[in-house]
Enzyme design. Structure first.
Site, PDB file in Angstrom:
ATOM      1  N   SER A 193      20.926 -30.541 -25.202  1.00 11.54           N
ATOM      2  CA  SER A 193      19.507 -31.049 -26.235  1.00 11.54           C
ATOM      3  C   SER A 193      17.996 -30.996 -25.896  1.00 11.54           C
ATOM      4  CB  SER A 193      19.820 -32.194 -27.024  1.00 11.54           C
ATOM      5  OG  SER A 193      19.733 -32.389 -28.242  1.00 11.54           O
ATOM      6  N   ASP A 390      25.659 -23.053 -32.138  1.00 10.52           N
ATOM      7  CA  ASP A 390      24.695 -24.525 -33.231  1.00 10.52           C
ATOM      8  C   ASP A 390      23.901 -23.639 -33.202  1.00 10.52           C
ATOM      9  OD1 ASP A 390      23.209 -26.594 -32.964  1.00 10.52           O
ATOM     10  OD2 ASP A 390      22.488 -25.990 -30.598  1.00 10.52           O
ATOM     11  N   HIS A 447      26.523 -28.155 -29.971  1.00  7.28           N
ATOM     12  CA  HIS A 447      25.868 -28.152 -29.888  1.00  7.28           C
ATOM     13  C   HIS A 447      26.721 -28.792 -28.313  1.00  7.28           C
ATOM     14  CE1 HIS A 447      21.935 -29.698 -29.379  1.00  7.28           C
ATOM     15  NE2 HIS A 447      22.216 -31.143 -29.390  1.00  7.28           N
TER      16      HIS A 447
END
Length: 473
Positions: A193, A390, A447
């Site tokens: 991320s 994601d 994710h």
């Protein structure tokens, strides 16, 4: 008595060795909030590691040691870490540090929801052994940073990716000094991320410190960085803001916007968002970069987010999707668990204060593509990968970033097609590798890739830390 560090002392702690630090390392014990720690005072950096050993929490494999506690600078700066030995050959296995993103999210997310030694199954309130834990192949170090995140607490001076790096380096230096058996090991840095910022900068900072140590201008231990892995990372807004539109219009699972809406967003991207990001790149001021983040969010991100009931981390499910489960959060609030692992602050998964500090400096809009390119050019093995369900850091944007990386094999990499990536003969994604650089798209993963596809994630992780690139099995 509460110790308040003066600004000049804080600067010294970040920039170099503290002159008043003890001349020799020392070991003692201390009791804080009813918890007894072994304290290792590190002379070179002037910091202390406060450690509890073998808490019995999470990793219950016989013979596998674990250590948890704090890197402490006075009472006001305390960074939490949790270390697990490898389940196999810990005395020769490499060392890997894991960082979750945010900015300002705890690495306990990775530990409990993704690839740590234990996980929560079927809504149970206590964890069980994770057979796909990354400490199958590596000694694992999970770090809560910056201070104020997770179990870390105290006075936080970090307001950007660049200012976060020195504190991470100091923790690693103190760790090596206390556990010298890891000094010569291969070191790997994995993140996700906002790790698209953290990963390149932390790796680059480590390499710069290594160079200073080699020339004798800095005291410390060289960190033998051999690989970097970043899944679903946020690297470069100018590339990835556009992918918010393209992924929302066309992805493998569900169309999130129609063509007319996409045309409007593409116009706003070209007319307003991209110029604002250009100003951030050219002027590099906090104001210019903050304006860029706000402009793109107002015109692209927020409107797409309001287009329907879907989860930004996994578009296959509604916004309130309960997976990965948050069971671990309540577990870490248990006082017995906290005391066992040496945690002395209330767990905060992703506190807003840490995020807000990064937002005020415009850090979110600053590109780390050049830094990533520099790290790849250094020759270490790098894996950029992404789960394809994601949206928030979607695979299309990550793939475009990978193709934009500048390194000797860039043209070959850019032109190479994606090939099936198999795990024991089963196709789990698509990949390509050129030299020391690999890209992987993981099917049916949100994710947090290791949560959705733990066997695939473990295989890719093992291949990269062995410096092999990735390949099908």
């Amino acid at each position: 008595m509460k110790i308040v560090l003066k600004p000049w002392l804080l600067a010294a702690l970040v920039a170099g060795a503290v002159q008043a630090a003890p001349q020799k390392d020392s070991i003692s014990t201390v009791v804080k909030r009813g918890i007894e720690y072994t304290v290792f005072n590190h002379a070179v950096t002037g910091v202390a590691l406060e450690i509890v050993k073998n808490s019995g929490i999470c990793e219950t494999t016989p013979g596998v040691n674990q250590y948890s506690g704090y890197l402490s600078v006075g009472e006001d700066m305390n960074m939490f870490f949790w270390f697990f030995e490898s389940r196999h050959d810990p005395h020769t296995a490499p060392l890997t540090a894991w960082f979750n993103g945010g900015p300002g999210c705890s690495s306990m997310i990775g530990l409990f929801q993704e690839h740590g030694p234990c996980h929560f199954v079927d809504n149970k309130t206590t964890p069980s052994i994770n057979p796909y834990s990354w400490n199958t192949h590596s000694n694992m170090l999970y770090i809560d940073q910056p201070i104020g995140v997770g179990f870390s607490y105290g006075y936080d001076t970090v307001n950007s990716t660049v200012t976060a790096a020195p504190f991470v380096w100091k923790l690693l230096q103190a760790f090596y000094a206390h556990f010298p058996e890891y000094e010569s090991r291969d070191f790997n840095l994995f993140t996700e991320s906002y790790g698209g910022h953290y990963g390149p900068e932390f790796a680059h900072y480590i390499q710069a410190q290594n160079a200073a140590i080699d020339t004798g201008t800095l005291r410390g231990e060289t960190i033998n960085l051999v690989s970097l892995g970043i899944n679903n990372g946020w690297f470069d807004s100018s590339i990835q803001e556009k992918s918010y539109i393209s992924y929302a219009l066309d992805n493998p699972y569900r169309q999130l916007i129609n063509a007319s809406a996409a045309a409007k967003y593409y116009y706003d991207y070209e007319t307003f968002c991209l110029p604002a990001l250009h100003n951030c790149s050219v002027f590099a001021t906090d104001t210019a970069c903050s304006i860029a983040a706000d402009t793109c969010a107002d015109l692209i991100e927020d409107p797409i987010l309001s287009s329907g009931d879907w989860n930004v981390y996994d578009v296959r499910y509604p916004a309130d999707d309960p997976y990965p489960p948050e069971t671990y959060h309540d577990y870490l609030l248990n006082e017995t668990v906290m005391k066992a692992i040496g945690a002395r602050s209330t767990y905060a998964e992703c506190p807003e204060e840490a995020y807000d500090k990064f937002a005020t400096t415009g850090d979110l809009s600053r590109s780390f593509l050049t830094t990533l390119s520099t790290v790849i050019q250094s020759g270490i093995h790098v894996l950029i990968w992404a789960g394809d369900a994601d949206w928030i850091c979607n695979w299309i944007g990550v793939y475009d970033v990978a193709n934009a990386v500048q390194f000797p094999g860039q043209r070959e990499f850019h032109d190479a097609p994606l090939h099936p990536y198999t795990v024991d003969g089963v196709e789990m994604g698509m990949f390509k590798s050129v030299g020391n650089f690999s890209f992987l798209r993981v099917f049916e993963a949100g994710h947090e890739v290791p949560y959705y596809q733990p066997e695939t994630a473990l295989q890719a992780f093992a291949q990269i830390i062995r410096q092999e690139g990735i390949y099908s099995t």
